[in-house]
Enzyme design. Sequence first.
Site, short mmCIF file in Angstrom:
data_model
loop_
_atom_site.label_atom_id
_atom_site.label_comp_id
_atom_site.label_asym_id
_atom_site.label_seq_id
_atom_site.Cartn_x
_atom_site.Cartn_y
_atom_site.Cartn_z
N CYS A 165 0.85 -1.19 0.00
CA CYS A 165 0.00 0.00 0.00
C CYS A 165 0.89 1.24 0.00
O CYS A 165 2.08 1.17 0.25
CB CYS A 165 -0.87 0.01 1.26
N TRP A 199 -3.23 -2.00 -1.59
CA TRP A 199 -2.95 -3.27 -2.26
C TRP A 199 -3.58 -4.31 -1.33
O TRP A 199 -3.05 -4.59 -0.25
CB TRP A 199 -1.44 -3.47 -2.42
N ASN A 226 -0.16 0.34 6.03
CA ASN A 226 0.53 -0.53 5.08
C ASN A 226 1.15 -1.66 5.90
O ASN A 226 1.89 -1.39 6.84
CB ASN A 226 1.63 0.23 4.32
N GLY A 227 0.81 -2.91 5.58
CA GLY A 227 1.38 -4.04 6.31
C GLY A 227 0.30 -5.07 6.60
O GLY A 227 -0.79 -5.05 6.03
N GLU A 238 13.92 -22.98 -13.35
CA GLU A 238 13.63 -21.57 -13.02
C GLU A 238 14.82 -20.68 -13.35
O GLU A 238 14.67 -19.60 -13.91
CB GLU A 238 13.24 -21.44 -11.55
N LYS A 256 14.61 -17.53 -15.98
CA LYS A 256 15.02 -16.18 -15.59
C LYS A 256 16.04 -15.64 -16.57
O LYS A 256 15.95 -14.51 -17.04
CB LYS A 256 15.62 -16.18 -14.18
N GLU A 293 14.57 -15.13 -20.32
CA GLU A 293 13.49 -14.15 -20.54
C GLU A 293 13.99 -12.71 -20.42
O GLU A 293 13.39 -11.80 -20.99
CB GLU A 293 12.30 -14.40 -19.63
C1 AGP Z 1 8.23 -15.57 -14.94
O1 AGP Z 1 9.38 -14.77 -14.68
C2 AGP Z 1 7.48 -15.10 -16.16
N1 AGP Z 1 7.16 -13.73 -16.07
C3 AGP Z 1 6.28 -15.98 -16.49
O2 AGP Z 1 6.78 -17.26 -16.78
C4 AGP Z 1 5.19 -16.13 -15.40
O3 AGP Z 1 5.69 -16.89 -14.33
C5 AGP Z 1 4.00 -16.87 -16.02
O4 AGP Z 1 3.48 -16.06 -17.06
C6 AGP Z 1 2.88 -17.17 -15.00
O5 AGP Z 1 2.36 -15.97 -14.51
P1 AGP Z 1 1.36 -16.04 -13.24
O6 AGP Z 1 2.16 -16.58 -12.10
O7 AGP Z 1 0.92 -14.63 -13.02
O8 AGP Z 1 0.23 -16.95 -13.60
#
Ligand code: AGP
Length: 614
Positions: free
Chosen positions: A2, A81, A107-108, A487, A491, A494
Amino acid sequence: MCGIVGYTGGSQAAPILLEGLEKLEYRGYDSAGIAVFGGKEKKKEPSIEVIKAKGRLKVLFEMTDSGKAVHGTCGIGHTRWATHGEPSVVNSHPQYAKDKRVVVVHNGIIENYQELKERLVRDGCEFVSDTDTEVVAHLLDRYYEKDPVDAISKLMYHVRGSYALGILFGDRPGEIYAVRKDSPLIVGRSAGGNFIASDVPAILRYTRDVCFIENQVIVRLTGKDIQFFDVDKAELKKEFTQIQWDTEAAEKGGFKHFMLKEIYEQPKAIRDTVSPRVKDGKVNLEELHLTQEDLASVRRIQMVACGSAYHVCMTARYMVEGLVRIPVDVDLASEFRYRRPILEENTLVIVISQSGETADSLAALREAKSLGHKVMAIVNVVGSSIAREADSVFYTWAGPEISVATTKAYSTQLAAVYLLAIAMGRARGLVDEQTEADMVAELLRLPEKIERILEEKERIQWFANKFSHSRDIFFIGRGLDYASSLEGSLKLKEISYIHSEAYAAGELKHGTISLIEDGILVIGVATQSSLFEKLISNMVEVKSRGAYVLGVTSYGNYSMEDVANYTIYVPKTMECFAASLVVVPLQLLAYYVALGKGLDVDKPRNLAKSVTVE
Ligand code: AGP
C-alpha cells in the site's frame, strides 16, 4: 504494498495528498482514499472528511476536482494493495472507528487481527470492513483519552505483524501521527509544511529533507514541528538526510531496476507470507477452511500453472511426495486444459499464479471444476479472477511485483507450498510435533539466509559479466535441483535473450550432451546430498567435452571445487527448502547478465507481466 501520504502545513492538503498518491501508483493498488481535517464545506468545528474510491486514482481526482473541492490543510491518503478483504470502497483506507474519532491508513499485515477483532466485537464494536486495519482504528479509539502518543504506545503492545500507520485524531486538527514496524515510512520536512509517506517519490516535489523512521518510533507532526517518541513515550532526537535520488530512482527505492528491488524484497516477502501462518511453532492454515480430515483425505494432488509458477509446482512435486507420500502430478496449464484430464476421486487440484489472471491457468481451474474437483489457488493478487473462482485461496503476501520476471512472488509461492506440505504431512501422521517445530523454525530462518546470499552479490555480478555475451547457457540438476534449474534457465533467457535450457542431469547422455562445445557455460545445481555425487559426475562429463562449469551448491560441499571452474555457495538449510536459497544466485546471475547486455531488465521484449490471453 500500500501507499501512504500525509501532509500538514499552510497549503490545501487534498491536492498534495492526491499527487503524492499518484507518485506511489507504481507500487500497485486497487483502491484509494483520503481523509482531511475540513472537507467540502468550510465548517466552524473542523471535522475529518473521508473520501474513498475503488479502482484508479482518477476516480478520486474526479470526485474532488483534483482535491481542490476539499478544504483543509491537514490530511492523510492511501492507495490499497489488498491483503485482507476484497478490493472495495468499504475495505479501502482510511479506516475509522465510529464518528471518526480516530482515522487510520495502514501498510502491512496485522497478524493477530482476528483474535483482536473477536474481542472487540464481544465488547460491542461494530465493524463495517473485512480489513485488519479497521481493528487498529477501533483499538486506538478505545485506548485514546487525551494523549495520542499514549494511545499509539498501547496499540503497539497489543498488535503483532507489520505496520506503517498514518493517524488523525478527530479532536486534534492540524496534527498527524505515525508509527511503523517492518513496513517503510518516512517523514519529510519543509518550510511549507511536513509530510509522512511510504516512499520518497510521494514527497520529492516538496522536499528532499527526510528522516527514515525506525521501527517502533512514534511521530507527531504539525505544520511547524516534528517530534519523535519511543514506545515508552520518551522524546527522541532524529537525524534527517538529504535525498540525492531522482524520481525514477526513488520509485525503485534506489535500486536500478524493480527486479533487483524485488530480489532484495524476498526476505520480507517470505516473512510476510510465513509468519501469519505460524502459531505457537505450528503451521496454522485456518484461512483455507480445510479440516485435518480434509487434508488427510487427499489421495492425489494435481498441480497446474505456467512459467515460473509451473517451476514451483515441479519443486512441490519432489518436496510434497517426499514428505507427504502422496502422488503429485504437475501440468502446464496450457496443456492440462486441452488434454481431457482424468482426475481420480479425492484429488486436490492446486493452481498457482502470481497475477491470478493468467488465461491458461484460469481455464485449467475451470476445467478441473467442471470435472467436479475442488480447486485451491496459490495467488498473490487479492480478488483476482483465479482467486475469486477457486474453492479456497492461499494468498502469498509478496506485495505487488512490478518486474515482468518474477522473483519474490516465486519465493513466496515456494513458502506457501512448504506450509501446505507440512500441514498435510501432519494430518497424515507423517510429520510429528518435533519435526513440524524443526521445519517451521527453519522456514522462519530462510529470510536471513537469503540476506546472507544477497551480501555476496558482487561475486555473482563479476561472474555474470564474464558470460554476458554467451550464445548458449545450460543448467543441469537432479531432483529438486532440476526444478530450480528450470527456473534459473527461464530467468536468464526471458531477460537476457540468451538461449538457455535446463536438463535433468541424468538426461545428458540421452542426446543433449551433443550440444556441449568448448567454452559453453554449464551451471550445475547441487543441493541434494543423495544426488550430489551423481551431479558431480554429470559435471565431469560436460567439462571433459569442453564446457566451462559453474557449480551452485550449499556451504560444506567443497568437493564441488574439484570439478567446477567456479563455485557459488548458499547457506545450508533443510534440503527440502533448498530451492528457496539456490534460486537467489540464479536470479542475480540472470539480472547481471541482462544488465551487462544493457537490456531493459524490467520490461523484456515480447513479454507481459500477466498473460491474460491464450
Ligand atoms: C516468470 O518470470 C514469467 N514472467 C512468467 O513465466 C510467469 O511466471 C507466467 O506467465 C505465470 O504468470 P502467473 O504466475 O501470473 O500466472
